[in-house]
Write a protein that holds these residues in place. Structure first.
Motif, mmCIF file in Angstrom:
data_model
loop_
_atom_site.group_PDB
_atom_site.id
_atom_site.type_symbol
_atom_site.label_atom_id
_atom_site.label_comp_id
_atom_site.label_asym_id
_atom_site.label_seq_id
_atom_site.Cartn_x
_atom_site.Cartn_y
_atom_site.Cartn_z
ATOM 1 N N GLU A 1 -7.822 8.572 -5.990
ATOM 2 C CA GLU A 1 -7.083 7.408 -6.484
ATOM 3 C C GLU A 1 -6.238 6.782 -5.372
ATOM 4 O OE1 GLU A 1 -3.949 6.178 -10.039
ATOM 5 O OE2 GLU A 1 -4.582 8.270 -9.845
ATOM 6 N N LEU A 2 -5.609 7.624 -4.559
ATOM 7 C CA LEU A 2 -4.785 7.154 -3.451
ATOM 8 C C LEU A 2 -5.596 6.293 -2.487
ATOM 9 C CD1 LEU A 2 -1.954 7.759 -1.870
ATOM 10 C CD2 LEU A 2 -3.436 9.221 -0.514
ATOM 11 N N LEU A 3 -6.750 6.788 -2.070
ATOM 12 C CA LEU A 3 -7.587 6.032 -1.132
ATOM 13 C C LEU A 3 -8.021 4.698 -1.719
ATOM 14 C CD1 LEU A 3 -9.779 8.911 0.306
ATOM 15 C CD2 LEU A 3 -7.977 7.643 1.508
ATOM 16 N N ARG A 4 -8.521 4.723 -2.915
ATOM 17 C CA ARG A 4 -9.008 3.488 -3.552
ATOM 18 C C ARG A 4 -7.896 2.449 -3.713
ATOM 19 N NH1 ARG A 4 -14.128 4.341 -5.695
ATOM 20 N NH2 ARG A 4 -14.718 6.538 -5.781
ATOM 21 N N LYS A 5 -6.751 2.887 -4.226
ATOM 22 C CA LYS A 5 -5.672 1.937 -4.511
ATOM 23 C C LYS A 5 -4.965 1.461 -3.248
ATOM 24 C CE LYS A 5 -4.823 3.029 -9.301
ATOM 25 N NZ LYS A 5 -3.847 3.413 -10.325
ATOM 26 N N CYS A 6 -4.775 2.339 -2.277
ATOM 27 C CA CYS A 6 -4.111 1.925 -1.032
ATOM 28 C C CYS A 6 -4.958 0.920 -0.263
ATOM 29 C CB CYS A 6 -3.806 3.128 -0.151
ATOM 30 S SG CYS A 6 -2.452 4.129 -0.755
ATOM 31 N N LEU A 7 -6.248 1.167 -0.171
ATOM 32 C CA LEU A 7 -7.123 0.222 0.521
ATOM 33 C C LEU A 7 -7.156 -1.118 -0.206
ATOM 34 C CD1 LEU A 7 -9.971 2.687 1.504
ATOM 35 C CD2 LEU A 7 -8.261 1.676 3.032
ATOM 36 N N HIS B 1 0.820 -1.213 0.000
ATOM 37 C CA HIS B 1 0.000 0.000 0.000
ATOM 38 C C HIS B 1 0.851 1.258 0.000
ATOM 39 C CE1 HIS B 1 0.687 0.562 4.333
ATOM 40 N NE2 HIS B 1 0.473 -0.747 4.453
ATOM 41 N N ALA B 2 2.042 1.209 0.604
ATOM 42 C CA ALA B 2 2.943 2.366 0.592
ATOM 43 C C ALA B 2 3.551 2.565 -0.793
ATOM 44 C CB ALA B 2 4.038 2.193 1.638
ATOM 45 N N VAL B 3 3.869 1.468 -1.463
ATOM 46 C CA VAL B 3 4.397 1.540 -2.824
ATOM 47 C C VAL B 3 3.347 2.136 -3.760
ATOM 48 C CG1 VAL B 3 5.253 0.186 -4.775
ATOM 49 C CG2 VAL B 3 6.011 -0.357 -2.446
ATOM 50 N N VAL B 4 2.106 1.696 -3.609
ATOM 51 C CA VAL B 4 1.009 2.219 -4.423
ATOM 52 C C VAL B 4 0.837 3.719 -4.180
ATOM 53 C CG1 VAL B 4 -1.508 2.184 -4.691
ATOM 54 C CG2 VAL B 4 -0.222 0.052 -4.695
ATOM 55 N N ALA B 5 0.879 4.136 -2.922
ATOM 56 C CA ALA B 5 0.734 5.556 -2.586
ATOM 57 C C ALA B 5 1.814 6.381 -3.285
ATOM 58 C CB ALA B 5 0.802 5.749 -1.082
ATOM 59 N N ARG B 6 3.031 5.902 -3.232
ATOM 60 C CA ARG B 6 4.145 6.604 -3.884
ATOM 61 C C ARG B 6 3.921 6.706 -5.392
ATOM 62 N NH1 ARG B 6 9.431 3.484 -3.034
ATOM 63 N NH2 ARG B 6 8.152 3.080 -1.241
ATOM 64 N N GLU B 7 3.466 5.617 -6.004
ATOM 65 C CA GLU B 7 3.208 5.624 -7.446
ATOM 66 C C GLU B 7 2.110 6.611 -7.811
ATOM 67 O OE1 GLU B 7 2.358 1.512 -8.208
ATOM 68 O OE2 GLU B 7 4.481 0.945 -8.195
ATOM 69 N N VAL B 8 1.050 6.664 -7.005
ATOM 70 C CA VAL B 8 -0.064 7.575 -7.286
ATOM 71 C C VAL B 8 0.396 9.023 -7.261
ATOM 72 C CG1 VAL B 8 -2.262 8.473 -6.402
ATOM 73 C CG2 VAL B 8 -1.902 6.001 -6.548
ATOM 74 N N VAL B 9 1.082 9.435 -6.200
ATOM 75 C CA VAL B 9 1.458 10.849 -6.107
ATOM 76 C C VAL B 9 2.537 11.232 -7.120
ATOM 77 C CG1 VAL B 9 0.669 11.189 -3.740
ATOM 78 C CG2 VAL B 9 3.038 10.515 -4.148
ATOM 79 N N HIS B 10 3.417 10.296 -7.452
ATOM 80 C CA HIS B 10 4.443 10.615 -8.440
ATOM 81 C C HIS B 10 3.882 10.654 -9.862
ATOM 82 C CE1 HIS B 10 8.025 11.120 -6.071
ATOM 83 N NE2 HIS B 10 7.792 10.008 -5.415
ATOM 84 N N SER B 11 2.802 9.951 -10.117
ATOM 85 C CA SER B 11 2.241 9.949 -11.467
ATOM 86 C C SER B 11 1.228 11.074 -11.684
ATOM 87 C CB SER B 11 1.589 8.596 -11.774
ATOM 88 O OG SER B 11 0.437 8.407 -10.973
ATOM 89 N N ALA B 12 0.738 11.688 -10.614
ATOM 90 C CA ALA B 12 -0.199 12.805 -10.738
ATOM 91 C C ALA B 12 0.572 14.061 -11.151
ATOM 92 C CB ALA B 12 -0.926 13.030 -9.413
ATOM 93 N N GLU B 13 -0.109 14.996 -11.748
ATOM 94 C CA GLU B 13 0.524 16.237 -12.196
ATOM 95 C C GLU B 13 0.566 17.255 -11.055
ATOM 96 O OE1 GLU B 13 -1.001 17.700 -15.902
ATOM 97 O OE2 GLU B 13 -1.117 15.686 -16.715
ATOM 98 N N LEU B 14 1.204 16.858 -9.963
ATOM 99 C CA LEU B 14 1.322 17.708 -8.784
ATOM 100 C C LEU B 14 2.562 18.588 -8.902
ATOM 101 C CD1 LEU B 14 0.465 14.831 -6.363
ATOM 102 C CD2 LEU B 14 -0.942 16.878 -6.695
ATOM 103 N N ASP B 15 2.530 19.721 -8.204
ATOM 104 C CA ASP B 15 3.658 20.654 -8.260
ATOM 105 C C ASP B 15 4.787 20.271 -7.316
ATOM 106 O OD1 ASP B 15 2.160 22.124 -10.067
ATOM 107 O OD2 ASP B 15 1.288 23.380 -8.499
ATOM 108 N N ALA B 16 4.449 19.608 -6.222
ATOM 109 C CA ALA B 16 5.461 19.228 -5.240
ATOM 110 C C ALA B 16 5.043 17.932 -4.562
ATOM 111 C CB ALA B 16 5.634 20.332 -4.192
ATOM 112 N N VAL B 17 5.983 17.024 -4.406
ATOM 113 C CA VAL B 17 5.739 15.747 -3.742
ATOM 114 C C VAL B 17 6.926 15.455 -2.839
ATOM 115 C CG1 VAL B 17 5.487 13.255 -4.061
ATOM 116 C CG2 VAL B 17 4.367 14.820 -5.654
#
Length: 83
Positions: free
Chosen positions: A58-64, A20-36
């Motif tokens: 997406e984070l909630l759904r995939k991490c759970l 679930h931590a790996v998934v969280a990292r993938e979600v935030v790194h793949s989103a078009e965010l300004d800072a992670v």
């Protein structure tokens, strides 16, 4: 509007990142965010409201789905940068 989300996923494992931590990292790194910023005890991401909210969904759904038993998050409105 700009938002900053701070989140953690549990259960913790200091020896190896759980799925679930790996998934969280993938979600935030793949989103078009300004800072992670991803760390062992907490994570932050910042960007436009629509992007942050989409990433949170997406984070909630995939991490759970990946085995998280708890996801703690806080969302804050942050000041727009002046040009």
């Amino acid at each position: 509007m700009r938002l900053r989300v701070e989140f953690t996923t549990e259960p913790f494992d200091l020896d190896e990142a759980p799925p679930h931590a790996v998934v969280a990292r993938e979600v935030v790194h793949s989103a078009e965010l300004d800072a992670v910023d991803v760390g062992p005890f907490g994570n932050t991401a910042e960007g436009r409201a629509d992007v942050v909210l989409g990433a949170v969904d997406e984070l909630l759904r995939k991490c759970l789905a990946a085995g998280a038993t708890r996801v703690s998050l806080q969302v804050n409105v942050v000041a727009e940068e002046e040009s």
